[in-house]
Design a protein around this motif. Structure first.
Motif, PDB file in Angstrom:
ATOM      1  N   GLY A   1      16.437  16.445 -28.413  1.00  0.00           N
ATOM      2  CA  GLY A   1      15.265  15.609 -28.194  1.00  0.00           C
ATOM      3  C   GLY A   1      15.347  14.822 -26.900  1.00  0.00           C
ATOM      4  O   GLY A   1      16.434  14.526 -26.411  1.00  0.00           O
ATOM      5  N   GLY A   2      14.182  14.465 -26.377  1.00  0.00           N
ATOM      6  CA  GLY A   2      14.133  13.750 -25.111  1.00  0.00           C
ATOM      7  C   GLY A   2      13.552  12.354 -25.193  1.00  0.00           C
ATOM      8  O   GLY A   2      13.272  11.742 -24.161  1.00  0.00           O
ATOM      9  N   TRP A   3      13.383  11.826 -26.421  1.00  0.00           N
ATOM     10  CA  TRP A   3      12.822  10.488 -26.559  1.00  0.00           C
ATOM     11  C   TRP A   3      13.895   9.435 -26.302  1.00  0.00           C
ATOM     12  O   TRP A   3      15.087   9.703 -26.393  1.00  0.00           O
ATOM     13  CB  TRP A   3      12.222  10.299 -27.943  1.00  0.00           C
ATOM     14  N   GLN A   4      13.442   8.222 -25.989  1.00  0.00           N
ATOM     15  CA  GLN A   4      14.342   7.093 -25.730  1.00  0.00           C
ATOM     16  C   GLN A   4      14.758   6.459 -27.063  1.00  0.00           C
ATOM     17  O   GLN A   4      13.931   5.876 -27.774  1.00  0.00           O
ATOM     18  CB  GLN A   4      13.632   6.036 -24.874  1.00  0.00           C
ATOM     19  N   VAL A   5      16.025   6.574 -27.409  1.00  0.00           N
ATOM     20  CA  VAL A   5      16.518   6.088 -28.701  1.00  0.00           C
ATOM     21  C   VAL A   5      16.810   4.591 -28.611  1.00  0.00           C
ATOM     22  O   VAL A   5      17.621   4.151 -27.792  1.00  0.00           O
ATOM     23  CB  VAL A   5      17.782   6.859 -29.130  1.00  0.00           C
ATOM     24  N   ILE A   6      16.129   3.809 -29.473  1.00  0.00           N
ATOM     25  CA  ILE A   6      16.321   2.351 -29.452  1.00  0.00           C
ATOM     26  C   ILE A   6      16.999   1.825 -30.704  1.00  0.00           C
ATOM     27  O   ILE A   6      17.390   0.656 -30.755  1.00  0.00           O
ATOM     28  CB  ILE A   6      14.985   1.618 -29.250  1.00  0.00           C
ATOM     29  N   GLY A   7      17.154   2.658 -31.744  1.00  0.00           N
ATOM     30  CA  GLY A   7      17.784   2.161 -32.959  1.00  0.00           C
ATOM     31  C   GLY A   7      18.022   3.271 -33.957  1.00  0.00           C
ATOM     32  O   GLY A   7      17.793   4.460 -33.672  1.00  0.00           O
ATOM     33  N   THR A   8      18.470   2.873 -35.145  1.00  0.00           N
ATOM     34  CA  THR A   8      18.743   3.831 -36.214  1.00  0.00           C
ATOM     35  C   THR A   8      18.308   3.243 -37.552  1.00  0.00           C
ATOM     36  O   THR A   8      18.284   2.026 -37.738  1.00  0.00           O
ATOM     37  CB  THR A   8      20.239   4.182 -36.294  1.00  0.00           C
ATOM     38  N   THR A   9      17.971   4.125 -38.490  1.00  0.00           N
ATOM     39  CA  THR A   9      17.639   3.716 -39.847  1.00  0.00           C
ATOM     40  C   THR A   9      18.347   4.629 -40.828  1.00  0.00           C
ATOM     41  O   THR A   9      18.627   5.798 -40.516  1.00  0.00           O
ATOM     42  CB  THR A   9      16.114   3.762 -40.097  1.00  0.00           C
TER      43      THR A   9
END
Length: 216
Positions: A181-189
């Motif tokens: 994936g190419g999205w900007q990762v800002i956190g996790t759940t």
């Protein structure tokens, strides 16, 4: 507008409506859920199109006529302001997020915000699922003001873990499984977005309202 040029057959029991903009797509999809057209089996919105499937080919003429009428009405109505932000809705899906994503500093830089301001902005609005795609359970979530619009990463990652919360091109989303994936990762759940034996399997569906909640 000549809606006939925007409505095209997609097989013998479906029609594809091209609208070229996510905003009218969402308005049409919402209107079709509220004002059901006889013969329509399912409504499948995407970024710039809405796919309508029908129970039978015999409904084609009637469904097209009613679609054109509905599109004309929507075209004449001004967009309604979003009033969901700050309201309490028992149907809102709450997603707890640890804001530990490795792209969070870059997102803050791109938006000229501090990291706490990015988090406050992400949690401070009610997001809505415009459509689903890419992978089962992956919802493309929009905010009323598009305040967290950032580009995709210049280089996609070969693996993003399930539960990654990310931003890209005005959308937010949660990866339901490990995938490139190419999205900007800002956190996790830890919430599972897709469980085959759950009813329904997807935690988030088109039209769902979502609020992200900061967690430890």
């Amino acid at each position: 507008m000549d809606w006939n040029t925007r409505i095209r057959p997609a097989g013998d029991r479906a029609m594809l409506i091209t609208l070229d903009d996510p905003r009218p797509v969402q308005r049409l999809a919402s209107a079709l859920r509220v004002h059901a057209i006889a013969g329509v089996e399912d409504v499948l919105p995407a970024a710039e199109t809405v796919l309508i499937t029908m129970h039978s080919v015999n409904y084609g003429t009637q469904v097209r006529r009613e679609l054109i009428s509905l599109l004309d009405r929507l075209d004449q109505q001004p967009p309604q302001p979003d009033v969901s932000r700050g309201t309490v809705d028992e149907n809102i899906v709450e997603i707890p997020v640890r804001y530990d994503g490795e792209d969070l500093p870059e997102v803050a830089r791109l938006l000229d915000l501090s990291i706490p301001e990015v988090i406050a902005s992400h949690t401070g609005t009610v997001w809505h699922c415009a459509f689903v795609g890419f992978a089962p359970g992956f919802g493309y979530l929009t905010s009323p003001d598009g305040r967290l619009t950032v580009p995709r990463r210049a280089r996609a990652r070969t693996a993003i873990p399930p539960g990654a919360v990310a931003l890209a091109a005005g959308y937010s989303g949660v990866y339901p499984r490990g995938t490139p994936g190419g999205w900007q990762v800002i956190g996790t759940t830890d919430l599972r977005m897709w469980v085959v034996d759950r009813d329904p399997p997807a935690l988030v569906r088109a039209g769902s309202a979502i609020r992200f909640v900061a967690s430890e």
